[in-house]
Design a protein around this motif. Sequence first.
Motif, PDB file in Angstrom:
ATOM      1  N   GLY A   1     -36.156  32.812  25.368  1.00  0.00           N
ATOM      2  CA  GLY A   1     -37.258  32.777  24.421  1.00  0.00           C
ATOM      3  C   GLY A   1     -36.792  32.948  22.990  1.00  0.00           C
ATOM      4  O   GLY A   1     -37.465  32.541  22.055  1.00  0.00           O
ATOM      5  N   GLU A   2     -35.632  33.543  22.823  1.00  0.00           N
ATOM      6  CA  GLU A   2     -35.029  33.719  21.498  1.00  0.00           C
ATOM      7  C   GLU A   2     -34.390  32.391  21.085  1.00  0.00           C
ATOM      8  O   GLU A   2     -33.968  31.609  21.942  1.00  0.00           O
ATOM      9  CB  GLU A   2     -33.958  34.814  21.624  1.00  0.00           C
ATOM     10  CG  GLU A   2     -33.353  35.296  20.353  1.00  0.00           C
ATOM     11  CD  GLU A   2     -32.372  36.454  20.580  1.00  0.00           C
ATOM     12  OE1 GLU A   2     -31.992  37.044  19.568  1.00  0.00           O
ATOM     13  OE2 GLU A   2     -31.984  36.748  21.727  1.00  0.00           O
ATOM     14  N   ALA A   3     -34.270  32.133  19.785  1.00  0.00           N
ATOM     15  CA  ALA A   3     -33.605  30.910  19.323  1.00  0.00           C
ATOM     16  C   ALA A   3     -32.175  30.897  19.842  1.00  0.00           C
ATOM     17  O   ALA A   3     -31.487  31.911  19.814  1.00  0.00           O
ATOM     18  CB  ALA A   3     -33.615  30.837  17.807  1.00  0.00           C
TER      19      ALA A   3
ATOM     20  N   GLU B   1     -21.762  21.269  25.636  1.00  0.00           N
ATOM     21  CA  GLU B   1     -23.207  21.205  25.392  1.00  0.00           C
ATOM     22  C   GLU B   1     -23.999  22.168  26.274  1.00  0.00           C
ATOM     23  O   GLU B   1     -25.108  22.568  25.923  1.00  0.00           O
ATOM     24  CB  GLU B   1     -23.733  19.782  25.561  1.00  0.00           C
ATOM     25  CG  GLU B   1     -23.763  19.339  27.020  1.00  0.00           C
ATOM     26  CD  GLU B   1     -24.290  17.937  27.221  1.00  0.00           C
ATOM     27  OE1 GLU B   1     -25.515  17.769  27.272  1.00  0.00           O
ATOM     28  OE2 GLU B   1     -23.460  17.031  27.323  1.00  0.00           O
ATOM     29  N   VAL B   2     -23.441  22.551  27.409  1.00  0.00           N
ATOM     30  CA  VAL B   2     -24.138  23.484  28.297  1.00  0.00           C
ATOM     31  C   VAL B   2     -24.374  24.813  27.580  1.00  0.00           C
ATOM     32  O   VAL B   2     -25.435  25.410  27.697  1.00  0.00           O
ATOM     33  CB  VAL B   2     -23.351  23.692  29.608  1.00  0.00           C
ATOM     34  CG1 VAL B   2     -23.927  24.844  30.427  1.00  0.00           C
ATOM     35  CG2 VAL B   2     -23.365  22.413  30.435  1.00  0.00           C
ATOM     36  N   TYR B   3     -23.389  25.265  26.825  1.00  0.00           N
ATOM     37  CA  TYR B   3     -23.469  26.567  26.161  1.00  0.00           C
ATOM     38  C   TYR B   3     -23.694  26.471  24.660  1.00  0.00           C
ATOM     39  O   TYR B   3     -23.840  27.481  23.991  1.00  0.00           O
ATOM     40  CB  TYR B   3     -22.174  27.352  26.408  1.00  0.00           C
ATOM     41  CG  TYR B   3     -21.864  27.497  27.875  1.00  0.00           C
ATOM     42  CD1 TYR B   3     -22.596  28.370  28.675  1.00  0.00           C
ATOM     43  CD2 TYR B   3     -20.852  26.750  28.471  1.00  0.00           C
ATOM     44  CE1 TYR B   3     -22.320  28.503  30.028  1.00  0.00           C
ATOM     45  CE2 TYR B   3     -20.570  26.882  29.824  1.00  0.00           C
ATOM     46  CZ  TYR B   3     -21.304  27.756  30.591  1.00  0.00           C
ATOM     47  OH  TYR B   3     -21.035  27.882  31.920  1.00  0.00           O
ATOM     48  N   GLN B   4     -23.741  25.270  24.134  1.00  0.00           N
ATOM     49  CA  GLN B   4     -23.817  25.045  22.691  1.00  0.00           C
ATOM     50  C   GLN B   4     -25.042  25.714  22.069  1.00  0.00           C
ATOM     51  O   GLN B   4     -26.150  25.623  22.599  1.00  0.00           O
ATOM     52  CB  GLN B   4     -23.848  23.552  22.413  1.00  0.00           C
ATOM     53  CG  GLN B   4     -23.687  23.171  20.980  1.00  0.00           C
ATOM     54  CD  GLN B   4     -23.491  21.656  20.850  1.00  0.00           C
ATOM     55  OE1 GLN B   4     -23.598  20.908  21.816  1.00  0.00           O
ATOM     56  NE2 GLN B   4     -23.196  21.207  19.662  1.00  0.00           N
ATOM     57  N   HIS B   5     -24.820  26.379  20.933  1.00  0.00           N
ATOM     58  CA  HIS B   5     -25.928  27.040  20.232  1.00  0.00           C
ATOM     59  C   HIS B   5     -26.862  25.995  19.626  1.00  0.00           C
ATOM     60  O   HIS B   5     -26.437  24.940  19.189  1.00  0.00           O
ATOM     61  CB  HIS B   5     -25.400  27.964  19.130  1.00  0.00           C
ATOM     62  CG  HIS B   5     -26.497  28.692  18.428  1.00  0.00           C
ATOM     63  ND1 HIS B   5     -27.182  29.727  19.025  1.00  0.00           N
ATOM     64  CD2 HIS B   5     -27.064  28.503  17.219  1.00  0.00           C
ATOM     65  CE1 HIS B   5     -28.122  30.153  18.185  1.00  0.00           C
ATOM     66  NE2 HIS B   5     -28.064  29.435  17.083  1.00  0.00           N
TER      67      HIS B   5
END
Length: 155
Positions: free
Chosen positions: A52-54, A113-117
């Motif tokens: 839920g957080e950015a 991309e799986v973990y990308q911010h």
Amino acid sequence: MPRSQPSRIRIPRIGVDAPTTALGLDRHQQIAVPPPEQPKTAGWYKLGPSPGEAGTAVVVGHVDSRVTGRAVFFRLGALKKGDTIEVLRKDGKKARFTVDGVARYPKSKVPAEVYQHTDKAQLRVITCGGAYDKAAKAYKDNIVVFATLAAGRAT
């Protein structure tokens, strides 16, 4: 949404309603997984954003267990675009995500991309999949669900 530790994850389409626990890194500097004796518990990567957080929040869990058989994310690969994932948080709020897609990657080639911010509230739900390597006692692949916080769905 402000930061808050998740307490449960619910995925109606595949019958998941499970507690979550906070996890860090394992001894190999990989995201840890819940202990084997807790196959029905999902783990939230506490060093990243909370659901839920950015940013990209990550929740992991076992696909199966030698002791209990099916584990929390046994049917994760059955999710489809548009399905819902709900994360209950310790602040009393719920973050509802919409599945954008599901992918399978060799563990050695999981893309960044799986973990990308990201500046959007996103969720990745990850479990093992593919063929089981008996010698290594591990699955060769990861199943990754990509999801985005549904507009107006944080309550």
